[in-house]
Every structure is written in structure tokens, then in C-alpha cells.
Design an enzyme around this catalytic site. Structure first.
Site, PDB file in Angstrom:
ATOM      1  N   PRO A 302       6.141  19.229 -50.165  1.00 44.57           N
ATOM      2  CA  PRO A 302       4.923  18.679 -49.447  1.00 44.57           C
ATOM      3  C   PRO A 302       5.017  17.374 -49.673  1.00 44.57           C
ATOM      4  CG  PRO A 302       4.735  19.707 -51.795  1.00 44.57           C
ATOM      5  CD  PRO A 302       6.372  19.871 -51.304  1.00 44.57           C
ATOM      6  N   CYS A 372      -5.353  -7.063 -31.243  1.00 43.89           N
ATOM      7  CA  CYS A 372      -5.217  -7.427 -29.733  1.00 43.89           C
ATOM      8  C   CYS A 372      -4.508  -6.432 -29.052  1.00 43.89           C
ATOM      9  CB  CYS A 372      -4.545  -8.817 -29.533  1.00 43.89           C
ATOM     10  SG  CYS A 372      -4.927  -9.298 -27.663  1.00 43.89           S
ATOM     11  N   GLU A 373      -5.101  -4.889 -28.961  1.00 45.00           N
ATOM     12  CA  GLU A 373      -4.600  -4.040 -28.279  1.00 45.00           C
ATOM     13  C   GLU A 373      -5.647  -2.945 -27.945  1.00 45.00           C
ATOM     14  OE1 GLU A 373      -1.419  -3.325 -27.309  1.00 45.00           O
ATOM     15  OE2 GLU A 373      -0.134  -4.788 -28.620  1.00 45.00           O
TER      16      GLU A 373
END
Length: 449
Positions: A302, A372-373
Site C-alpha cells: 500500500p 503559465c499553462e
């Protein structure tokens, strides 16, 4: 038109404030001069932000321990190794905490091997998985004496044998099989399908097992699989076990000294309020009951289950904006801090740290960062409290695959990391300055002449 990442019946904070424990949180009641506020254990998130700044990842040591112990209790009827999947969150503080609890480690690189050993995980509790192991990484694992190297192909089998021979060490291996089980999760998270890059086809397994047993530098000790992530019931694990158990019996009949069966990880957590919770007691009981007749030790790996709900990304609102019909809440955390929403369309609840802020009439907005996307968002078309500039928000379920996948894109320093223990907290990774990022690089001498 943007499709909502999850259909909401109301703002996230309505469910979170009503049952904060589902997300590893507490609500501190009002005190002198202050309103109720969100906390990790006994530490208010507002106090962490005041001391450390934002964005900051905050992890609760108590939640990690509670989840580890819950899984250990669920598997108490049969010998079980719980090997934490280091790729989920490789924080050295988190690894050390889990090692002290008794966890092993599932690693996928030489770097993770080194981190696990430094954190105090015994080598005989470390399983080395991954499809592209380098020779130097294999050498380190062989020299350390890890519990097993999980073999992904015939080519890798021969490389491990060659490296073991060169080092003069007989090395324990397991075959990672691809059982072609659909875990009904995101396509990027499904690793056990026939077209996946991971594992060995079931039809190729008998021949590869025979080859492994014929190589004097290798010891075949088990079979392994890992079919995917964010699995919320035991059925896919049991289906995987059924595929592997026939080969176990066949190899046992041939005299193979198998000692373990590794069913991987992938246990899921609550993200959206409507998500159902994994019944870990039922899962453990079902898996141990299935494995017990084989007399093999069970290995589970896990990651998300242990750390996901224990982590919060703390961020501050920079401003609000409206473009046409779209509302935006702009925060100082971004896709470089938490990539999962942009990469997977993953849903993370976003709630105000100040509980009173949840009483405002909700709005529908995108929560976006400064990168900046166009893909720089933490939530799209989300119903939430109309947070104002300067206020704090908590992005929940961020302990797994948050910081582990973070970057310094746009020359943004990595978020700080904090571990909480009861009423105290410590900075476990300080936020670098931009000057420190620049200092990590070198400019060629010929550019300075």
C-alpha cells in the site's frame, strides 16, 4: 463548456466539516478571539501557514499510524508483510515514521532503495519492482540483500542473474505476472491489463519460472502482481490471486521453494465526498483467508492508502477573476505542486481553513494556479465557498503522488513539507529560494569569458 471533474451535490466543505476524520482532519472549536478552524491532529492549519508560508504540504503522523495499524490488524490471522510503496511519497520523515511502525518498502528505483535503507527499513523487508531497473540499481539491491527483486521479463531475468554472478551473491527473485485483471480505475492507473508495459504474460510464466530455477545465481521465492490503483474492494485482488494460485501449486509440485505471494498495492481512499470507503478489515480478512491454504507469506504494497488521506496541500488565495461566464479562484499552489488534477483529472476536495467561510453562499468556479499553462488547475467547475484574497484553502487527499510528482516548473520552488505529531509540528523539507535553485546549476566557463 467544461465537464465537472465529479458531479457535486454541494460544496466539499459541507461533507468535510461534518465528518473531517474521513480526510484525516479535525475541526478545532472556536477559542478566545478566533472562530472554528481546520486542523491536522491538534495543529491548526492557519498556524502552520503563519509559521511556514504557502504552498505547504502538511502530513499527520497519527493518521499514517492509524491506517498502518488498521491494515496490520486486518491481516493479523496470517503472516503478512506490509511494504509501503515509496513512490507514493518519498519524504524521509514519512519513511522513517513507517519504518518505526514496522513497515517494509516497495521500491522502484535505486534512489528509493537508498531512501528506504537510510530511513531504517531492513533490507529483508524491501521488494524491488519496476520495469526499467538499471544495472547499477540491481547491483545496489543485490549487495543490500533485498527480500526479492520482482522480475518483469526474460531479458531482466538474465540481467539479474548476470549481476548476481558478478557479485558472487545468490539473489532472491519473484516473477511479476500480468494477470490481465481490470481494476475499474483510471486508464493511467491500470497496470495489470494485457496491453500494459508491466509484468509477464501468464502464458509465458511457466517457462520463465523453469528458466529461473535453472539459474544457480537466482532463488525463485515467489510470484507477484500489481493491477492498479484506487481500488475500493477486495474483488480485483481475489481475482488476481486466483490467476496466480494455479501457478503456485504447479511450481510447488515441481519442488520450487516458494515462500511469498505478492498481491501488490492499489488500495484506495476517499477523495470526493460521494466516494465509498475501503472496508480494510473485510479486505484483509478476504485476502488472508485466500492465501492461508497455500502456506505462503502474503505481501501487500500500500502507498496511497497509508499516506493519501494523511496529507493536505495548504494554499493561499491570490485573487478572484471572471472571464466571460467563467469564475476563477487563483491560488498560490499550482500544477507543479499537485499534478494529479491536470494529469488524471483527479478530484481533490478543496475547503476553507476558516470554518466560518463555509457559511457564505457557494459559487461555481475553477481553482487555478499561477503557472503559465491552461492545464494549471486544481479543480474545474467546482462548487465551493467564495474564498477571498489572502484566505487559506486546504486541498485534501494530497498525501500521495503530490510532492512525489512535484517540479520546479516556471522556476517555482518546491512546496515546503511539514509533519504533525499531536500538538507539535516540524518542517521536514524547507522551501528553497529561487537563488538556491539557481545555485544548484552551473554555467559553463566558456559562457563567462
Amino acid at each position: 463548456m467544461v465537464t465537472p471533474d465529479v458531479q457535486q451535490s454541494g460544496p466539499d466543505h459541507t461533507a468535510v466539516f461534518a465528518a473531517p476524520g474521513r480526510w484525516g482532519l479535525r475541526v478545532q472549536p472556536p477559542g478566545p478571539g478566533r472562530a472554528a478552524r481546520l486542523a491536522v491532529e491538534d495543529v491548526a492549519l492557519a498556524d502552520v501557514a503563519a509559521a511556514v508560508g504557502t504552498p505547504t504540504y502538511v502530513y499527520g503522523a497519527g493518521e499514517i499510524a492509524a491506517r498502518f495499524h488498521a491494515l496490520a490488524r486486518a491481516c493479523r490471522s496470517h503472516p503478512t508483510l506490509i511494504g509501503y510503496a515509496v513512490k507514493a511519497n518519498s519524504s524521509q520523515a514519512v519513511l522513517t515514521h513507517l519504518a518505526r511502525l514496522g513497515a517494509g518498502a516497495d521500491i522502484v528505483s535505486g534512489g528509493e532503495l537508498r531512501r528506504a535503507l537510510v530511513a531504517g527499513v531492513p533490507a529483508d523487508k524491501i521488494v524491488f519492482s519496476g520495469v526499467g531497473k538499471l544495472d547499477a540499481e540491481l547491483d545496489a539491491a543485490i549487495a543490500a540483500g533485498v527480500r526479492s527483486i520482482n522480475i518483469e521479463s526474460v531479458e531482466e531475468l538474465d540481467r539479474v542473474a548476470a549481476r548476481a554472478h558478478a557479485l558472487g551473491r545468490v539473489t532472491s527473485i519473484a516473477l511479476r505476472l500480468n494477470p490481465d485483471i481490470d481494476p475499474d480505475t483510471h486508464p493511467y492507473l491500470a497496470t495489470g491489463l494485457r496491453e500494459s508495459k508491466f509484468g509477464i504474460a501468464m502464458s509465458d510464466a511457466p517457462a520463465l519460472a523453469a528458466r529461473a530455477r535453472a539459474l544457480p545465481d537466482l532463488r525463485l521465492v515467489g510470484l507477484a502482481c500489481h493491477i492498479g490503483s484506487q481500488i475500493l474492494d477486495e474483488s480485483p485482488f481475489l481475482a488476481s490471486f486466483e490467476r496466480l494460485s494455479g501457478l503456485v501449486r504447479a511450481l510447488r509440485a515441481e519442488g520450487a521453494p516458494l515462500r511469498q505471494i505478492d498481491l501488490g498495492g492499489g488500495m484506495g481512499i476517499t477523495y470526493a465526498p460521494a466516494d465509498r470507503e475501503l472496508d480494510v478489515e473485510r479486505l484483509g480478512a478476504a485476502l488472508t483467508a485466500a492465501v492461508a491454504p497455500l502456506g505462503l507469506e502474503l505481501v501487500l504494497e500500500p502507498g496511497r492508502y497509508l499516506i493519501g488521506s494523511a496529507g493536505v496541500l495548504l494554499t493561499r488565495v491570490v485573487g478572484r477573476k471572471r472571464n466571460g461566464e467563467r469564475d476563477f479562484v487563483i491560488v498560490d499552489a499550482a500544477m507543479n505542486d499537485l499534478l494529479r488534477p491536470a494529469l488524471y483529472g483527479a478530484y481533490h476536495p478543496i475547503v476553507p481553513v476558516d470554518v466560518a467561510a463555509g457559511e457564505r453562499p457557494p459559487i461555481r468556479a475553477d481553482v487555478v494556479g499561477p503557472v503559465c499553462e491552461c492545464g494549471d488547475f486544481l479543480a474545474q467547475d467546482r462548487i465551493l465557498s467564495p474564498a477571498e484574497p489572502g484566505e487559506l484553502l486546504a486541498v485534501l487527499g494530497a498525501g500521495a503522488y503530490g510532492m512525489a510528482m512535484a517540479s520546479t516548473y516556471n522556476s517555482r520552488p518546491l512546496a515546503a513539507e511539514v509533519l504533525v505529531h499531536g500538538s507539535e509540528f516540524a518542517v521536514t523539507r524547507a522551501r528553497k529560494t529561487v537563488d538556491e535553485l539557481i545555485a544548484d546549476e552551473q554555467v559553463p566557463a566558456w559562457l563567462t569569458r
